[in-house]
Design a protein around this motif. Sequence first.
Motif, PDB file in Angstrom:
ATOM      1  N   GLY B 325       0.778  -1.177  -0.004  1.00 52.15           N
ATOM      2  CA  GLY B 325      -0.163  -0.034  -0.110  1.00 52.15           C
ATOM      3  C   GLY B 325       0.849   1.130   0.143  1.00 52.15           C
ATOM      4  N   TYR B 334       0.842   1.795   8.890  1.00 53.50           N
ATOM      5  CA  TYR B 334       1.111   0.808   8.031  1.00 53.50           C
ATOM      6  C   TYR B 334       0.153  -0.320   8.507  1.00 53.50           C
ATOM      7  CZ  TYR B 334       2.675  -3.427   5.360  1.00 53.50           C
ATOM      8  OH  TYR B 334       3.143  -4.352   4.565  1.00 53.50           O
ATOM      9  N   TYR B 483      -7.230   4.993   8.446  1.00 56.62           N
ATOM     10  CA  TYR B 483      -6.161   4.405   7.311  1.00 56.62           C
ATOM     11  C   TYR B 483      -5.978   3.219   7.081  1.00 56.62           C
ATOM     12  CZ  TYR B 483      -5.289   9.652   6.761  1.00 56.62           C
ATOM     13  OH  TYR B 483      -5.549  10.717   6.393  1.00 56.62           O
ATOM     14  N   GLN B 487      -6.217   1.376   3.335  1.00 53.86           N
ATOM     15  CA  GLN B 487      -5.249   0.354   2.745  1.00 53.86           C
ATOM     16  C   GLN B 487      -6.138  -0.848   2.254  1.00 53.86           C
ATOM     17  OE1 GLN B 487      -1.451   0.434   5.044  1.00 53.86           O
ATOM     18  NE2 GLN B 487      -2.767   1.720   6.582  1.00 53.86           N
TER      19      GLN B 487
END
Lengths: 324, 540
Positions: B325, B334, B483, B487
């Motif tokens: 991603g 992440y 987020y 992703q």
Amino acid sequence: MLVYLAKRLIMMIPLLIGITLISFVVIHLAPGEPTDMQTDLNPKSSVEMRDRLRQQYNLDKPLHVQYGLWLKQIATLDFGESFAQDHRPVLDKISERMPITIFINVLSIVVILAVAVPIGILSAVRRNSMFDRGTTIFVFLGFAMPSFWLALLLMDYFGVRLGLFPVAGLKSIGYDYMSPAQQLWDMARHLIMPVFVSAFGGLAGFSRYMRSNMLEVIRQDYILTARAKGLSERVVIYKHALRNALLPVITILGLSVPGLIGGSVIFETIFAIPGMGKLFYDGVMMRDYPLIMGILVIGAVLTLVGNLLADISYAMADPRIRKG
Amino acid sequence: MRFVLIALLFLLSACEQQQAVVPAEGEAAKPVHGDTFIEASIGEPNNLLPVLSSDSASSDINRLVYNGLIRYDKNLQLEGELAESWEISEDQLTITFHLRKNVTWHDGAPFTSADVLFTYQMYINPDVPTSYAEDFLQVARAEAPDPYTFRVTYKKPYAPALESWGTAIHPKHLLENEVNSKTITKSPLARSPIGTGPYTFFKWDAGEKVELLANPDYFEGQPYIHRVVYRVIPDTSTQFLELQSGGLDFMGLTPIQFKTQTDTPAFAGNFSKYRYLSFSYTYLGYNLTKPLFQDQRVRQAITYAINKQELIDGVLLGLGQAATGPYKPDTWVYNGKVKRYAFDPGKSRALLAEAGWTDSDGDGILDRGGDKLAFTIVTNQGNDLRSKTAEIIQRRLKEVGIVVEIRVVEWATFLKEFIFTGNFDATILGWSGGPEPDQYNIWHSSKTAPRELNFVKFKNQEVDDLLEKGRRTFDRAERKQIYDRFQEILAEEQPYTFLYVGEALPAVAKRFRGIEPSPAGITYNFIKWWVPKSEQKYAR
């Protein structure tokens, strides 16, 4: 003679305008604009900002208007401001790069002449000898060898392994604290490899040219006369033949005047020399129009002046041309 | 915004030191002043006024000459620089910065909140040709109630706002007249900057080098290294030779230099090598307006057919990681649990068959209704890694029956004729980012106009909502959820095939001590680096 000179000078004006017009159009034909380089693919930049920049640079106006504006500016000898982010006057940028470029090119022409002329004469006199063949191979090796490759090999050997010469650049870090003699020696050490590399590639042209001139002259009747008079071979070659064979060299020297400011991108990039070639290349890549046009105009003027000078000095040196 | 560029080069993470630096005996403890640090840049810096420059050479230098209000510390957390502390109001619209006292500009003038206010006004001034106004245009009101307080109010809560105050603060007393008379581009500061930072400008030899000297009055103490020199060396092979001959003290190596050209005892004796993931990734992006790529199965099939590990081994010589991603694997944002596409040509063919692409005429190339499955990958000239990547992908896709052509085009032409006109099938490009996870400009459906960054024309309502919510949310846990989901969607839809994250591979001369690798890389504590007296190389 004066009328001829005046005619030549007047003819140069439309020629110059033609050159600038064509250059201007061609540069603008290339896709991309100076503003693109600053704003494109920049996540923090917006379309409005790009338009703002375009307006500031007059890039939103039609091409002929832009050319008119530029021409008006140049007529007052104002080369304008660079579009690069330093916004400096084009003339400043050119004038800080010009001296070193001219210096290196003059040095390398001197080296080329000093080596190529004797090689040319000797290979003509001893045509098809071992010397002739050997030097032919040598000069063509220089001609054929990519200069960046040769430069890297020399840098690796003399710079890294032997540590004899500095790898790149023009001055050492401590240059400012050296005595004048040390400074001179420091500069010289930095220049040895660059001048060698740039001269090596130019040997072939000059020496072959010299050789063929000499061969032609040696066949002339007056050389036969000189020999028949019983003059020594030395005097025949170096007095009677050489002088005549050198005449066309004037033309070549005249033609190399614009080359003096030209510089070479590859060579300057490799040796980290801040010269004109790199400046022009970067200008093109950034689409820095005022800078590109400035360098082209100066180059065009020098080419025309160089041609004129060559013609004039040729006429002065050779009575046949002057009187004919 | 300065941080984007700095992030690209210096804020790196997950350090792994190759060789431990062994301090000379007896000298280990006490740092001393002196010596010179020499690094190189491939281009001459453009402009040392941060508001006007966007090249990396200028930002490297400006980073040492100027300060922002805040910065990222070694763990990539925001900390105060010129600001001692800051508060965010209840409604998350107002940020109040409390500035350090006793900070002076390099010319001796005191630094106050008027300079901060001036910097803000300069960035949004339409007469100042900057490319970095965007973040500051979100501001509704800025004020300086007293000399050491600066308050800024946003129209809507804006999470990337804090990071944006890492922008270099400019001296009001030296620039005010230029801004008022619209001659900012002629300011002498562009060639001889005056900031508040750890190093003061000393001299600039055009086309050759820029020299900085340690600022004895720096508010965090005088840096140990006396002088910093940036040499302009346009060719990277020359840089590498200069490094080996001792003419440079620092260089970012290429994978091949790192792996095979620096394993000599001589190099190991003189340099320490470091490696850490960089804040950038390379991707294969699909033009989603092309009918072929509108089918999600086709995009997934292509991802299955690409062996990411093979790309990393072949192109980066193993010095990198597979990307899943837009975020770097070792950051808080992440999401490691997204759908992964292990190399599987069989699955790829099955998905393509499902989408109607089969080899009906037996020529090894898939077809549907008489059309061959073929497309062109376009990438820019001058990036060897990208063209190599394209070639490896071309071969792998051929194995599943897709014909790929590669076009490599000069940068300006590439953008103008292909990317921004939407005149491409697929492209290999890279993005660099930083610790701030906002991806609005790249993925939001409103950013698909010509010249905007969502040039693959990705449109997804849920992603739009997430991105809008993400930049309005300050709480990290909440942002993480937002987020994470973002992703997941990208991994499922594969608008890009995220290929790999490369590593930064700096080499530093061994005589420099005090280097402490951290998630932020190595140069974050540059002012604490030092050289023992006995090893100092340059007396002046």
